[in-house]
Write a protein that holds these residues in place. Structure first.
Motif, PDB file in Angstrom:
ATOM      1  N   VAL A   1       0.830  -1.199   0.000  1.00 57.87           N
ATOM      2  CA  VAL A   1       0.000   0.000   0.000  1.00 57.87           C
ATOM      3  C   VAL A   1       0.866   1.251   0.000  1.00 57.87           C
ATOM      4  CG1 VAL A   1      -1.615   1.349   1.395  1.00 57.87           C
ATOM      5  CG2 VAL A   1      -2.034  -1.068   0.990  1.00 57.87           C
ATOM      6  N   VAL A   2       1.884   1.282   0.825  1.00 53.56           N
ATOM      7  CA  VAL A   2       2.762   2.458   0.870  1.00 53.56           C
ATOM      8  C   VAL A   2       3.415   2.665  -0.489  1.00 53.56           C
ATOM      9  CG1 VAL A   2       4.911   3.350   1.842  1.00 53.56           C
ATOM     10  CG2 VAL A   2       3.155   2.442   3.350  1.00 53.56           C
ATOM     11  N   TYR A   3       3.836   1.580  -1.138  1.00 48.84           N
ATOM     12  CA  TYR A   3       4.468   1.709  -2.453  1.00 48.84           C
ATOM     13  C   TYR A   3       3.489   2.267  -3.487  1.00 48.84           C
ATOM     14  CZ  TYR A   3       6.688   0.685  -6.865  1.00 48.84           C
ATOM     15  OH  TYR A   3       7.211   0.810  -8.130  1.00 48.84           O
ATOM     16  N   PHE A   4       2.292   1.645  -3.575  1.00 49.58           N
ATOM     17  CA  PHE A   4       1.354   2.044  -4.623  1.00 49.58           C
ATOM     18  C   PHE A   4       0.648   3.360  -4.330  1.00 49.58           C
ATOM     19  CE2 PHE A   4       1.557  -2.533  -5.703  1.00 49.58           C
ATOM     20  CZ  PHE A   4       1.980  -2.371  -7.005  1.00 49.58           C
ATOM     21  N   VAL A   5       0.518   3.744  -3.058  1.00 51.66           N
ATOM     22  CA  VAL A   5      -0.179   4.982  -2.725  1.00 51.66           C
ATOM     23  C   VAL A   5       0.781   6.160  -2.639  1.00 51.66           C
ATOM     24  CG1 VAL A   5      -1.540   6.129  -0.933  1.00 51.66           C
ATOM     25  CG2 VAL A   5      -2.098   3.807  -1.608  1.00 51.66           C
ATOM     26  N   PHE A   6       2.013   5.935  -2.177  1.00 51.82           N
ATOM     27  CA  PHE A   6       2.929   7.046  -1.957  1.00 51.82           C
ATOM     28  C   PHE A   6       4.120   7.051  -2.911  1.00 51.82           C
ATOM     29  CE2 PHE A   6       0.887   6.556   2.184  1.00 51.82           C
ATOM     30  CZ  PHE A   6       0.380   7.832   2.323  1.00 51.82           C
ATOM     31  N   VAL A   7       4.843   5.957  -2.978  1.00 54.93           N
ATOM     32  CA  VAL A   7       6.110   5.941  -3.716  1.00 54.93           C
ATOM     33  C   VAL A   7       5.886   6.069  -5.213  1.00 54.93           C
ATOM     34  CG1 VAL A   7       8.167   4.584  -4.235  1.00 54.93           C
ATOM     35  CG2 VAL A   7       7.267   4.651  -1.905  1.00 54.93           C
ATOM     36  N   MET A   8       5.033   5.237  -5.767  1.00 54.07           N
ATOM     37  CA  MET A   8       4.823   5.248  -7.212  1.00 54.07           C
ATOM     38  C   MET A   8       4.243   6.589  -7.698  1.00 54.07           C
ATOM     39  SD  MET A   8       3.203   2.264  -9.581  1.00 54.07           S
ATOM     40  CE  MET A   8       1.497   2.613  -9.301  1.00 54.07           C
ATOM     41  N   PRO A   9       3.204   7.131  -7.062  1.00 51.77           N
ATOM     42  CA  PRO A   9       2.726   8.439  -7.521  1.00 51.77           C
ATOM     43  C   PRO A   9       3.777   9.542  -7.369  1.00 51.77           C
ATOM     44  CG  PRO A   9       1.062   7.397  -6.167  1.00 51.77           C
ATOM     45  CD  PRO A   9       2.282   6.561  -6.077  1.00 51.77           C
ATOM     46  N   MET A  10       4.562   9.498  -6.304  1.00 48.49           N
ATOM     47  CA  MET A  10       5.594  10.524  -6.111  1.00 48.49           C
ATOM     48  C   MET A  10       6.653  10.419  -7.202  1.00 48.49           C
ATOM     49  SD  MET A  10       6.578  13.126  -4.481  1.00 48.49           S
ATOM     50  CE  MET A  10       5.838  13.212  -2.896  1.00 48.49           C
ATOM     51  N   ASN A  11       7.046   9.198  -7.573  1.00 46.33           N
ATOM     52  CA  ASN A  11       8.026   9.021  -8.652  1.00 46.33           C
ATOM     53  C   ASN A  11       7.477   9.536  -9.983  1.00 46.33           C
ATOM     54  OD1 ASN A  11       9.895   7.937  -6.908  1.00 46.33           O
ATOM     55  ND2 ASN A  11       9.415   5.818  -7.437  1.00 46.33           N
ATOM     56  N   LYS A  12       6.202   9.263 -10.259  1.00 45.00           N
ATOM     57  CA  LYS A  12       5.601   9.752 -11.504  1.00 45.00           C
ATOM     58  C   LYS A  12       5.512  11.273 -11.501  1.00 45.00           C
ATOM     59  CE  LYS A  12       3.117   5.696 -12.929  1.00 45.00           C
ATOM     60  NZ  LYS A  12       3.814   5.307 -14.110  1.00 45.00           N
ATOM     61  N   TRP A  13       5.181  11.846 -10.340  1.00 42.46           N
ATOM     62  CA  TRP A  13       5.123  13.300 -10.236  1.00 42.46           C
ATOM     63  C   TRP A  13       6.495  13.910 -10.484  1.00 42.46           C
ATOM     64  CZ3 TRP A  13       7.246  16.799  -6.667  1.00 42.46           C
ATOM     65  CH2 TRP A  13       6.777  18.100  -6.780  1.00 42.46           C
ATOM     66  N   LYS A  14       7.544  13.309  -9.913  1.00 44.85           N
ATOM     67  CA  LYS A  14       8.903  13.808 -10.119  1.00 44.85           C
ATOM     68  C   LYS A  14       9.313  13.698 -11.589  1.00 44.85           C
ATOM     69  CE  LYS A  14      10.725  13.022  -5.492  1.00 44.85           C
ATOM     70  NZ  LYS A  14      11.653  12.233  -4.672  1.00 44.85           N
ATOM     71  N   GLU A  15       8.922  12.595 -12.256  1.00 44.55           N
ATOM     72  CA  GLU A  15       9.225  12.439 -13.678  1.00 44.55           C
ATOM     73  C   GLU A  15       8.549  13.538 -14.500  1.00 44.55           C
ATOM     74  OE1 GLU A  15       8.039   8.528 -14.864  1.00 44.55           O
ATOM     75  OE2 GLU A  15       9.582   7.556 -13.640  1.00 44.55           O
ATOM     76  N   ARG A  16       7.272  13.839 -14.178  1.00 49.66           N
ATOM     77  CA  ARG A  16       6.574  14.891 -14.903  1.00 49.66           C
ATOM     78  C   ARG A  16       7.215  16.256 -14.663  1.00 49.66           C
ATOM     79  NH1 ARG A  16       1.173  14.431 -12.696  1.00 49.66           N
ATOM     80  NH2 ARG A  16       1.550  12.330 -11.993  1.00 49.66           N
ATOM     81  N   GLN A  17       7.637  16.498 -13.430  1.00 49.59           N
ATOM     82  CA  GLN A  17       8.303  17.758 -13.124  1.00 49.59           C
ATOM     83  C   GLN A  17       9.624  17.868 -13.875  1.00 49.59           C
ATOM     84  OE1 GLN A  17       7.033  20.328 -11.450  1.00 49.59           O
ATOM     85  NE2 GLN A  17       5.162  19.122 -11.289  1.00 49.59           N
ATOM     86  N   ALA A  18      10.359  16.755 -13.951  1.00 51.65           N
ATOM     87  CA  ALA A  18      11.632  16.757 -14.667  1.00 51.65           C
ATOM     88  C   ALA A  18      11.403  16.961 -16.163  1.00 51.65           C
ATOM     89  CB  ALA A  18      12.382  15.454 -14.416  1.00 51.65           C
ATOM     90  N   ALA A  19      10.306  16.417 -16.706  1.00 50.44           N
ATOM     91  CA  ALA A  19      10.016  16.602 -18.124  1.00 50.44           C
ATOM     92  C   ALA A  19       9.630  18.048 -18.421  1.00 50.44           C
ATOM     93  CB  ALA A  19       8.897  15.664 -18.558  1.00 50.44           C
ATOM     94  N   LYS A  20       8.925  18.695 -17.475  1.00 54.32           N
ATOM     95  CA  LYS A  20       8.550  20.094 -17.679  1.00 54.32           C
ATOM     96  C   LYS A  20       9.761  21.017 -17.599  1.00 54.32           C
ATOM     97  CE  LYS A  20       3.876  19.817 -15.810  1.00 54.32           C
ATOM     98  NZ  LYS A  20       2.999  20.237 -14.701  1.00 54.32           N
ATOM     99  N   ASN A  21      10.650  20.725 -16.683  1.00 49.76           N
ATOM    100  CA  ASN A  21      11.837  21.560 -16.464  1.00 49.76           C
ATOM    101  C   ASN A  21      13.093  20.728 -16.688  1.00 49.76           C
ATOM    102  OD1 ASN A  21      10.105  23.608 -15.573  1.00 49.76           O
ATOM    103  ND2 ASN A  21      10.114  22.778 -13.508  1.00 49.76           N
ATOM    104  N   PRO A  22      13.467  20.527 -17.953  1.00 48.34           N
ATOM    105  CA  PRO A  22      14.655  19.702 -18.185  1.00 48.34           C
ATOM    106  C   PRO A  22      15.896  20.371 -17.603  1.00 48.34           C
ATOM    107  CG  PRO A  22      13.961  20.749 -20.219  1.00 48.34           C
ATOM    108  CD  PRO A  22      12.914  21.062 -19.177  1.00 48.34           C
ATOM    109  N   ALA A  23      16.706  19.572 -17.005  1.00 52.86           N
ATOM    110  CA  ALA A  23      17.938  20.079 -16.405  1.00 52.86           C
ATOM    111  C   ALA A  23      18.910  20.456 -17.510  1.00 52.86           C
ATOM    112  CB  ALA A  23      18.558  19.034 -15.497  1.00 52.86           C
TER     113      ALA A  23
END
Length: 145
Positions: free
Chosen positions: A87-109
């Motif tokens: 539950v912790v993985y699917f509710v917290f970790v996975m959505p947070m990783n996807k959010w970070k990926e989207r943020q990185a795609a919006k603001n490429p380093a």
């Protein structure tokens, strides 16, 4: 002192952690209830509980006493851990990783240009020296003769 603490709180990590602890605690209670009402009785079908209520394989010790290995408690702990971890993985970790990926795609380093390696620099120096000495040899050999 309080400024650093205020910045730490403002980052959002503390709030995420607090939410995870609260939800994890609540979900642990649900998992424990499910395991106690479903899994524990299934294990009890195969083993008789001893005087203390533990059930599992019973062996007779060297001095004649019987020892019960409480598999019910072990199975309960393992299932509870795996359920909470999922539950912790699917509710917290996975959505947070996807959010970070989207943020990185919006603001490429912006990548800094990489410097040439030591070997590449040495090769370049060698080639320049060969080029310079090659032109100089002709004039040097003409002067010597």
């Amino acid at each position: 002192m309080f400024k650093g603490f205020k910045e730490f709180i403002a980052q959002g990590n503390v709030i995420d952690l607090a939410v995870a602890v609260v939800i994890g605690g609540a979900f642990t209670a649900i998992v424990t209830a499910v395991v106690d009402s479903i899994i524990t009785p299934l294990v009890a079908l195969f083993y008789q509980p001893d005087d203390s209520g533990n059930f599992g394989p019973t062996l007779t010790g060297i001095y004649g006493q019987s020892v019960t290995f409480p598999l019910g408690s072990l199975i309960t702990a393992i299932i509870s851990f795996l359920a909470v971890a999922l539950v912790v993985y699917f509710v917290f970790v996975m959505p947070m990783n996807k959010w970070k990926e989207r943020q990185a795609a919006k603001n490429p380093a912006v990548e800094e240009p990489t410097l040439p390696s030591e070997q590449e620099l040495l090769i370049e120096i060698r080639d320049l020296l060969r080029k310079d000495t090659g032109a100089g040899r002709g004039s040097l050999s003409a002067d010597v003769q």
